[in-house]
Design a protein around this motif. Structure first.
Motif, PDB file in Angstrom:
ATOM      1  N   GLY A  91      37.589  20.001  46.673  1.00  0.00           N
ATOM      2  CA  GLY A  91      36.411  20.454  47.383  1.00  0.00           C
ATOM      3  C   GLY A  91      36.167  19.795  48.724  1.00  0.00           C
ATOM      4  O   GLY A  91      35.170  20.083  49.392  1.00  0.00           O
ATOM      5  N   VAL A  92      37.086  18.915  49.160  1.00  0.00           N
ATOM      6  CA  VAL A  92      36.925  18.200  50.429  1.00  0.00           C
ATOM      7  C   VAL A  92      38.055  18.603  51.368  1.00  0.00           C
ATOM      8  O   VAL A  92      39.224  18.636  50.968  1.00  0.00           O
ATOM      9  N   ASN A  93      37.713  18.892  52.626  1.00  0.00           N
ATOM     10  CA  ASN A  93      38.707  19.340  53.591  1.00  0.00           C
ATOM     11  C   ASN A  93      39.813  18.308  53.807  1.00  0.00           C
ATOM     12  O   ASN A  93      39.585  17.096  53.720  1.00  0.00           O
ATOM     13  N   PHE A  94      40.992  18.805  54.124  1.00  0.00           N
ATOM     14  CA  PHE A  94      42.108  17.932  54.490  1.00  0.00           C
ATOM     15  C   PHE A  94      41.750  17.185  55.773  1.00  0.00           C
ATOM     16  O   PHE A  94      41.270  17.762  56.742  1.00  0.00           O
ATOM     17  N   SER A  95      42.004  15.888  55.789  1.00  0.00           N
ATOM     18  CA  SER A  95      41.556  15.059  56.895  1.00  0.00           C
ATOM     19  C   SER A  95      42.691  14.211  57.447  1.00  0.00           C
ATOM     20  O   SER A  95      43.765  14.079  56.835  1.00  0.00           O
ATOM     21  N   LEU A  96      42.426  13.616  58.607  1.00  0.00           N
ATOM     22  CA  LEU A  96      43.378  12.679  59.191  1.00  0.00           C
ATOM     23  C   LEU A  96      43.620  11.507  58.254  1.00  0.00           C
ATOM     24  O   LEU A  96      44.747  11.016  58.128  1.00  0.00           O
ATOM     25  N   ALA A  97      42.567  11.042  57.587  1.00  0.00           N
ATOM     26  CA  ALA A  97      42.722   9.938  56.637  1.00  0.00           C
ATOM     27  C   ALA A  97      43.665  10.320  55.504  1.00  0.00           C
ATOM     28  O   ALA A  97      44.483   9.495  55.061  1.00  0.00           O
ATOM     29  N   ASN A  98      43.566  11.565  55.009  1.00  0.00           N
ATOM     30  CA  ASN A  98      44.490  12.032  53.970  1.00  0.00           C
ATOM     31  C   ASN A  98      45.930  12.021  54.474  1.00  0.00           C
ATOM     32  O   ASN A  98      46.852  11.601  53.763  1.00  0.00           O
ATOM     33  N   PHE A  99      46.114  12.510  55.694  1.00  0.00           N
ATOM     34  CA  PHE A  99      47.455  12.546  56.298  1.00  0.00           C
ATOM     35  C   PHE A  99      48.040  11.135  56.395  1.00  0.00           C
ATOM     36  O   PHE A  99      49.192  10.894  56.009  1.00  0.00           O
ATOM     37  N   LEU A 100      47.249  10.197  56.908  1.00  0.00           N
ATOM     38  CA  LEU A 100      47.729   8.826  57.055  1.00  0.00           C
ATOM     39  C   LEU A 100      48.023   8.188  55.702  1.00  0.00           C
ATOM     40  O   LEU A 100      48.983   7.427  55.554  1.00  0.00           O
ATOM     41  N   ALA A 101      47.202   8.516  54.696  1.00  0.00           N
ATOM     42  CA  ALA A 101      47.426   7.970  53.359  1.00  0.00           C
ATOM     43  C   ALA A 101      48.730   8.502  52.766  1.00  0.00           C
ATOM     44  O   ALA A 101      49.472   7.765  52.096  1.00  0.00           O
ATOM     45  N   ALA A 102      49.018   9.785  53.002  1.00  0.00           N
ATOM     46  CA  ALA A 102      50.256  10.367  52.488  1.00  0.00           C
ATOM     47  C   ALA A 102      51.470   9.714  53.142  1.00  0.00           C
ATOM     48  O   ALA A 102      52.451   9.369  52.466  1.00  0.00           O
ATOM     49  N   LYS A 103      51.411   9.533  54.450  1.00  0.00           N
ATOM     50  CA  LYS A 103      52.535   8.908  55.147  1.00  0.00           C
ATOM     51  C   LYS A 103      52.691   7.453  54.719  1.00  0.00           C
ATOM     52  O   LYS A 103      53.818   6.966  54.560  1.00  0.00           O
ATOM     53  N   ALA A 104      51.584   6.758  54.513  1.00  0.00           N
ATOM     54  CA  ALA A 104      51.644   5.370  54.057  1.00  0.00           C
ATOM     55  C   ALA A 104      52.271   5.270  52.674  1.00  0.00           C
ATOM     56  O   ALA A 104      53.015   4.321  52.381  1.00  0.00           O
ATOM     57  N   ALA A 105      51.980   6.238  51.811  1.00  0.00           N
ATOM     58  CA  ALA A 105      52.560   6.235  50.467  1.00  0.00           C
ATOM     59  C   ALA A 105      54.075   6.387  50.536  1.00  0.00           C
ATOM     60  O   ALA A 105      54.819   5.736  49.783  1.00  0.00           O
TER      61      ALA A 105
END
Length: 251
Positions: A91-105
């Motif tokens: 229910g929450v929009n895709f964000s820059l924070a999500n992108f950075l978290a994925a790359k960090a993982a």
């Protein structure tokens, strides 16, 4: 999958003439099931008369190639939600924070040894671009794809951001009863694919396109129907789980 090229590090020797202990080669494997994927069109003689320039063999050969790409995208996109590592919230929009978290993982899993690919639904892609345009102040620009790059990389290529190639497709599957989309970010080895090579034994009615797609024509003279049928043999599966991250965000 073989543990080479830095998977195992050298160790200090036990002396000038000390014996070098053997280091076992790490290995594992992934099973990919190859199955027939098919598309059939059947056209009447009257339909061909109605538009004789369109409903022809070249038209349906191109249609078969497009259908093959669509089916492969469906199958690969369906694997995105299977990665054990996930970012985003329902229910929450895709964000820059999500992108950075994925790359960090991926970085934490030592998986950034090839250019990451991010496959998103167009809604997820729009959410990210909107945030970059309105909140980052242009500190790092999204390198949008030009027409020439799209021609070489394929329809759906959106561009590159912080070293990650972005593709969007509305074939990305939904999640959480349709409330979200399940995109993903992954590097080489996260997804494994395999093809079977079809055989054409009647060149008057059959053709193998790009070595992968069998396209053939079949006539039913009594009913004046012409069938254009194509098959390709393909399978895909998750390979190395830690090389992929699911991105599950609002639809």
């Amino acid at each position: 999958q073989v543990g080479l090229n830095g998977y195992d590090a050298h160790t200090a020797s036990s002396g000038e003439d000390g014996n070098s202990a053997n280091v076992a080669l790490s290995d594992t494997s992934t099973t990919v099931t190859v199955a027939r994927q098919t598309l059939a069109r059947e056209i009447s003689g009257l339909a061909q008369i109605t538009d004789p320039g369109l409903l022809t063999s070249p038209t349906f050969a191109a249609d078969a190639v497009g259908g093959m790409g669509a089916r492969m995208t469906n199958m690969i996109a369906a694997l995105m939600s299977g990665f054990s590592t996930s970012v985003g919230a329902t229910g929450v929009n895709f964000s820059l924070a999500n992108f950075l978290a994925a790359k960090a993982a991926l970085a934490a899993a030592n998986a950034l040894d090839s250019v990451p690919l991010c496959l998103l639904h167009s809604i997820q892609m729009h959410d990210l671009i909107s945030e970059l345009a309105t909140t980052t102040g242009g500190a790092v620009q999204f390198a949008s794809a030009t027409q020439g790059i799209v021609a070489s990389r394929g329809v759906g290529f959106e561009g590159n951001y912080l070293g990650v190639d972005f593709f969007s497709s509305n074939r990305v599957a939904t999640a959480n009863a349709g409330a979200d989309y399940a995109g993903g970010m992954f590097t080489r080895g996260a997804i494994v694919t395999a093809f079977g090579t079809p055989i054409a034994d009647d060149p008057t009615q059959q053709a193998v396109i790009a070595g992968r797609l069998l396209f053939e024509r079949s006539r039913a003279a009594r009913t004046d129907l012409t069938a254009f049928v194509s098959h390709f043999y393909f399978g895909c599966a998750e390979g190395q789980d830690l090389r992929g991250v699911a991105i599950v965000t609002d639809a």
